[in-house]
Design a protein around this motif. Sequence first.
Motif, PDB file in Angstrom:
ATOM      1  N   GLN A   1      -5.886   7.643  -7.867  1.00  0.00           N
ATOM      2  CA  GLN A   1      -6.146   6.447  -7.039  1.00  0.00           C
ATOM      3  C   GLN A   1      -5.651   5.211  -7.793  1.00  0.00           C
ATOM      4  OE1 GLN A   1     -10.263   5.506  -6.244  1.00  0.00           O
ATOM      5  NE2 GLN A   1      -9.736   4.326  -4.390  1.00  0.00           N
ATOM      6  N   SER A   2      -4.813   4.403  -7.130  1.00  0.00           N
ATOM      7  CA  SER A   2      -4.262   3.195  -7.766  1.00  0.00           C
ATOM      8  C   SER A   2      -5.366   2.157  -7.990  1.00  0.00           C
ATOM      9  CB  SER A   2      -3.162   2.581  -6.896  1.00  0.00           C
ATOM     10  OG  SER A   2      -2.080   3.486  -6.758  1.00  0.00           O
ATOM     11  N   SER A   3      -5.122   1.242  -8.941  1.00  0.00           N
ATOM     12  CA  SER A   3      -6.104   0.210  -9.293  1.00  0.00           C
ATOM     13  C   SER A   3      -6.118  -0.898  -8.228  1.00  0.00           C
ATOM     14  CB  SER A   3      -5.758  -0.389 -10.649  1.00  0.00           C
ATOM     15  OG  SER A   3      -6.560  -1.509 -10.913  1.00  0.00           O
ATOM     16  N   ALA A   4      -7.313  -1.302  -7.781  1.00  0.00           N
ATOM     17  CA  ALA A   4      -7.442  -2.409  -6.819  1.00  0.00           C
ATOM     18  C   ALA A   4      -7.031  -3.732  -7.450  1.00  0.00           C
ATOM     19  CB  ALA A   4      -8.876  -2.485  -6.305  1.00  0.00           C
TER      20      ALA A   4
ATOM     21  N   ALA B   1      -3.374  -4.068  -7.349  1.00  0.00           N
ATOM     22  CA  ALA B   1      -2.940  -4.337  -5.971  1.00  0.00           C
ATOM     23  C   ALA B   1      -3.160  -5.800  -5.604  1.00  0.00           C
ATOM     24  CB  ALA B   1      -3.683  -3.421  -5.012  1.00  0.00           C
TER      25      ALA B   1
ATOM     26  N   GLN C   1      -7.146   3.404 -10.978  1.00  0.00           N
ATOM     27  CA  GLN C   1      -8.590   3.181 -10.939  1.00  0.00           C
ATOM     28  C   GLN C   1      -9.363   4.480 -11.164  1.00  0.00           C
ATOM     29  OE1 GLN C   1      -9.902   0.517  -7.767  1.00  0.00           O
ATOM     30  NE2 GLN C   1     -11.710   1.803  -7.414  1.00  0.00           N
TER      31      GLN C   1
ATOM     32  N   PRO D   1      -7.386   0.522  -2.264  1.00  0.00           N
ATOM     33  CA  PRO D   1      -6.256   1.196  -2.921  1.00  0.00           C
ATOM     34  C   PRO D   1      -6.178   2.667  -2.518  1.00  0.00           C
ATOM     35  CG  PRO D   1      -8.027   0.778  -4.476  1.00  0.00           C
ATOM     36  CD  PRO D   1      -8.403   0.075  -3.229  1.00  0.00           C
TER      37      PRO D   1
ATOM     38  N   LEU E   1       0.829  -1.210   0.000  1.00  0.00           N
ATOM     39  CA  LEU E   1       0.000   0.000   0.000  1.00  0.00           C
ATOM     40  C   LEU E   1       0.866   1.264   0.000  1.00  0.00           C
ATOM     41  CD1 LEU E   1      -2.864  -1.042   2.454  1.00  0.00           C
ATOM     42  CD2 LEU E   1      -2.969  -0.851  -0.034  1.00  0.00           C
TER      43      LEU E   1
ATOM     44  N   LEU F   1       2.087   1.744  -3.445  1.00  0.00           N
ATOM     45  CA  LEU F   1       1.026   2.295  -4.307  1.00  0.00           C
ATOM     46  C   LEU F   1       0.795   3.776  -4.035  1.00  0.00           C
ATOM     47  CD1 LEU F   1      -1.563  -0.638  -4.231  1.00  0.00           C
ATOM     48  CD2 LEU F   1      -0.013  -0.026  -6.091  1.00  0.00           C
TER      49      LEU F   1
END
Length: 649
Positions: A136-139, A142, A79, A116, A35, A38
């Motif tokens: 926002q990073s992609s779930a 992750a 995301q 994320p 996390l 990310l």
Amino acid sequence: MSLVKQLIAAVLAVLIGLASGTLFVMSNSGKSMLLRQLESHALDSATHLGLYISPYMAAQDTATIETAVNAIFDSGFYQRIAVMNASGEPLYVKETPPDISASVPGWFVSLVHIDPPSMERPITHQWRHVGTIYVQSSAGYAYERFWEGAQRALLLFAVLALLAALIIALLLRYLLKPLGEVERQAEALARKTYIEQPQLPKTRELRSVVQAMNAMVRQVQQMFEEQARNIEELRSIAYRDPLTGLLNQRACNAQLQARLEYERDFGPATLVLIRLRPLSEINRRCGEDSTNRLLKLVADELQTLANATTSNSLVGRLGGSEFLLLTEQQPMKLLAPQLNQLQTKTETELASLYRDGSAPAHPLIAGISQTSDQSSAALLMSEARLALNHAEEHNEAIYEYSGEAPRENLSQSWQQHVASAIRNGQVFLQYQSVIGGDQQQIHGELLARILDEDNEPCPAGRFIGVARELGLLDAMDRATLSTALDYVRRHPEGVRIAVNLGVDSITAQDFPRWLGEQIQQLSTPERVSFEINETVILNNLEQVQALRAQIQALGACFGVDNFGIHPRGFSYLYNLKPDYLKIDGSLIRDIDTSDEDRFFVRSLIGVAHNIDVPAYAEHVERSTQLDTLIALGIDGTQGYLHGRPTALN
């Protein structure tokens, strides 16, 4: 479950718990690290994107902003990307639902929750705030990264767990190997087999256990050996002459009757009675010690003569000056030189005692009688005594009883008939049942017969001497076995049988292979028992042990016949470990009237039971004998009390 397996399971359970906890902590740590990575990646992306589109944000050129955002967004790492102006109003927003790859299992997504991170970066242009970018990073990305890390961790954990289990198992087995040996010692001790561990473990507790077990094994073995010695002393007192070590008169009469009247397979026999004379005069002139030495010399020479004649001879001392020799039928032309040699040695010894040269001539006289299958023990003894008295009255060294005796078994036609019947397998089988304490048949001991010229079964005593003379005893055993095993194959539910094996078969080189092939053809080998005379066993112990192991491996049974009369004791039973013993019939004859016989037979039964082997008794003819044997703890009885031999159809 064994102690080793329980220890391995317990250690592995602790290790698995410890490793699982460690894996959980490492997973949480890895999740936190992912996390943070990310977050850093999203912040870097927002910064780089802001530096590029800050002029366009100031000019509110949404087309260029959209182009730049789409170029970054299409990489799949994000995301949601939102570009806001200075007033917080969106200039352009790009987002997509979480797209988790099919390579990530659903249970993992359900088990692990990943939210994320979303990072923001204020954007300035020419020292003026023009807006804010949210990334926002992609779930899905992750979850994919976290699942890959979890797989590597799980694989490493599994490999290390298996390696640890293997090392622990080998280590524990090595450390606890002495306990396994102690277990085998205990199991062997239950079978009355005595095994000691020569190497002591280094671990103090295990060393103490092994030392205690070794001490107990030695003590139990000593108890059994002491029991055997006590029985042997009793045997010597009750059945052996204390001076010469030969059978005494009581034992001679019992075994003479057992061999010639009960077993009926000794065949034509020669009985020699020998008298040392004049014993009272020798004792007076030479003294008791010299006389005893002379008697011992005669006994030793007579035993040597018996051993040279046949392994199945009977030698004993009937009284102060009389000796007995029963052997397979010997013609005078062979027997006379041997008796003359014994006479010469006795004269030489006696001459050394009579220094004045007055030693009596012919100090040994011999009376000889021959028997056919119709002769009884009492008749044979009577004829030999008549011959002995004739020799003394006429001052002759050797005299043979001249009464007419049937000689048909020596005729050429009868020899040809016997040889033809044996070679062609024309054997007629009868059996005599061994009955247990519950009145149920244990097995039937086979009695082999051949048919005479009138096609009638004739007793073994009539043809066994011819078969021995022609060297056909091994062939006779094989013919008997072939007929008996054919019966077992044809009657799977028939009588359990016991077959006697003779010394000629035991010592034949190809007999074990032939017997093994015969047993392998049986679907129920456990219904067949093989019996060997105790004397034959002790004279051929190595061959019998190998044969017993082969028989046991093939599923058949093995028994010792004529148990209890050989002077070498019972130590061979430890290694041979038969399935049953048959106490010799000469010890059963007077068991209901003789305290010595009862005590001795009780001791023999105790020896058998101490090694978990059933004991059976032969030649039981009276109900009083049966009652006495049952009271002594016998496991089965055989004899005419239960009926005469029955044909094996």
